[in-house]
Design an enzyme around this catalytic site. Sequence first.
Site, PDB file in Angstrom:
ATOM      1  N   SER A  64       0.790  -1.233   0.000  1.00  0.00           N
ATOM      2  CA  SER A  64       0.000   0.000   0.000  1.00  0.00           C
ATOM      3  C   SER A  64       0.820   1.279   0.000  1.00  0.00           C
ATOM      4  CB  SER A  64      -0.931   0.021   1.209  1.00  0.00           C
ATOM      5  OG  SER A  64      -2.058  -0.765   0.919  1.00  0.00           O
ATOM      6  N   LYS A  67       0.292   3.510  -2.877  1.00  0.00           N
ATOM      7  CA  LYS A  67      -0.902   4.348  -3.094  1.00  0.00           C
ATOM      8  C   LYS A  67      -0.610   5.838  -3.259  1.00  0.00           C
ATOM      9  CE  LYS A  67      -4.001   0.971  -0.978  1.00  0.00           C
ATOM     10  NZ  LYS A  67      -4.570   0.483   0.266  1.00  0.00           N
ATOM     11  N   TYR A 189      -3.074  -2.680 -10.548  1.00  0.00           N
ATOM     12  CA  TYR A 189      -2.988  -2.436  -9.097  1.00  0.00           C
ATOM     13  C   TYR A 189      -2.192  -3.548  -8.411  1.00  0.00           C
ATOM     14  CZ  TYR A 189      -4.422  -2.086  -4.204  1.00  0.00           C
ATOM     15  OH  TYR A 189      -4.416  -2.014  -2.834  1.00  0.00           O
ATOM     16  N   TYR A 241      -3.577   3.838   7.675  1.00  0.00           N
ATOM     17  CA  TYR A 241      -4.803   3.055   7.834  1.00  0.00           C
ATOM     18  C   TYR A 241      -5.726   3.823   8.784  1.00  0.00           C
ATOM     19  CZ  TYR A 241      -2.010  -0.453   5.500  1.00  0.00           C
ATOM     20  OH  TYR A 241      -1.215  -1.106   4.608  1.00  0.00           O
ATOM     21  N   VAL A 259       1.269  -3.565   4.035  1.00  0.00           N
ATOM     22  CA  VAL A 259       1.274  -4.849   4.749  1.00  0.00           C
ATOM     23  C   VAL A 259       2.528  -5.679   4.482  1.00  0.00           C
ATOM     24  CG1 VAL A 259      -1.247  -5.029   4.962  1.00  0.00           C
ATOM     25  CG2 VAL A 259      -0.098  -6.012   2.961  1.00  0.00           C
TER      26      VAL A 259
END
Length: 427
Positions: A64, A67, A189, A241, A259
């Site tokens: 992530s 992102k 992705y 998060y 993660v």
Amino acid sequence: MAELVQQYLDQIRDEHAGDTEGAVADYIPELANADPTEFGLSLSSSDGFVYESGDAATEFTIQSISKPFTYALALDQVGQDVVDAKIGVEPSGEAFNEISVDDTTKRPKNPMINAGAIAAVSLVPGTTPDERFARIHEFYSRCAGRKLDIDHDVYASEKATGSRNRAIAYMLQSFGVLDGDPDEVLDVYFRQCSLRVTSTDLARMATTLARGGVNPCTGRRVTDSAVVQRTLSVMVTCGMYDAAGDWVSAVGMPAKSGVGGGIVAVLPGQLGIGVYSPLLDAKGNSVRGVRVCRSLSARLGLHFLTVTRESSSTIRARYDLCEGVRVYELHGDLLFAGAEQVLRTVENERGDYDVAILELSRIDDINGAARNMLAGLRTDLTAMNKEGFLVDPDHKVMPADTRQGHHAIVFDSLDDAVQVAKEFRAG
Ligand code: GLU
């Protein structure tokens, strides 16, 4: 000096090396196989000097942490209006993989949750998944300063097990947020999440953001500062998060975790940090990664809202060159607050001179607001029958195309300015 910093880093890393709480991500076997003892920490200064401690050379998947970078690329490529029409900027307070959008707008709430990240991928131009991925891959690599590799096993596993992301992508398509084939977007992705980085790559990527879009090693501009400002903003509010509030309070750096065990943290204008430790807490953040960032922030004073003193004076010297002509030498970076102080000082002292000369050759950087204020000084002074000149030998502070609409008079040398000042007084 470098050794002292290295000692700090080693010491802070050592303090957390024995922490064994948390668990490696296990939704795919490749992540479950990560070595839980590994712990790497890297810090890159704004000029590209990197300090490394522990397992800073271990590669792991970016997950992530991709992102914010794809969001930045989308902003860079299609512009903020197009991106804003599809992705919000509000913290969601929900888990990263929540199947949700904003109730009214039907847009994903922000680009740091999967829904927003998948939408961001779809905004990156490309007629085929390969083309789109190539752009993303190149962009990350330019931020890191080296070509990143993809972990094909992780990619295959992500693709094979990605039902939840599939649900999200199809939901976005049904709301008109996602153009094109959801499976093609997801393929990109999954690939972006599977790019391999080290903590040092992350530190360099962070520093590229800290420098407003310029890679500290290559010196190349990767994107512009408006894109970076927006990207860092959502990292502040949504990066960690659903623990974003605690993170901002305790660490105070725009950041993103993944993660895979990585965390990237940015201290704007100053430095970038990358951490790797695959043991995650219940929210999906690296346990030792969070702790080490907390310690670094507290011990090295890295919180971005640290207010140590009022901004230091931008007027480094003031003197009268001859009767009625006062020179103000400015230095450093000039932003709104500094320029305001300069204007106030110059105006307060107007009883002491006929002509004020602002000498700008030592200004390092200036923003638009400060520039307009300096350029507008003369209008104020002439209204009081005084004169105000600027001296800008390198045309760095007042490039010719920024002078339009102002009545500023800019000289290349102090001598020239003084000459005209004398004539003004005589005449
Ligand atoms: N590939 C993972 C997913 O989309 C990334 C998760 C993460 O790092 O938060 O589910």
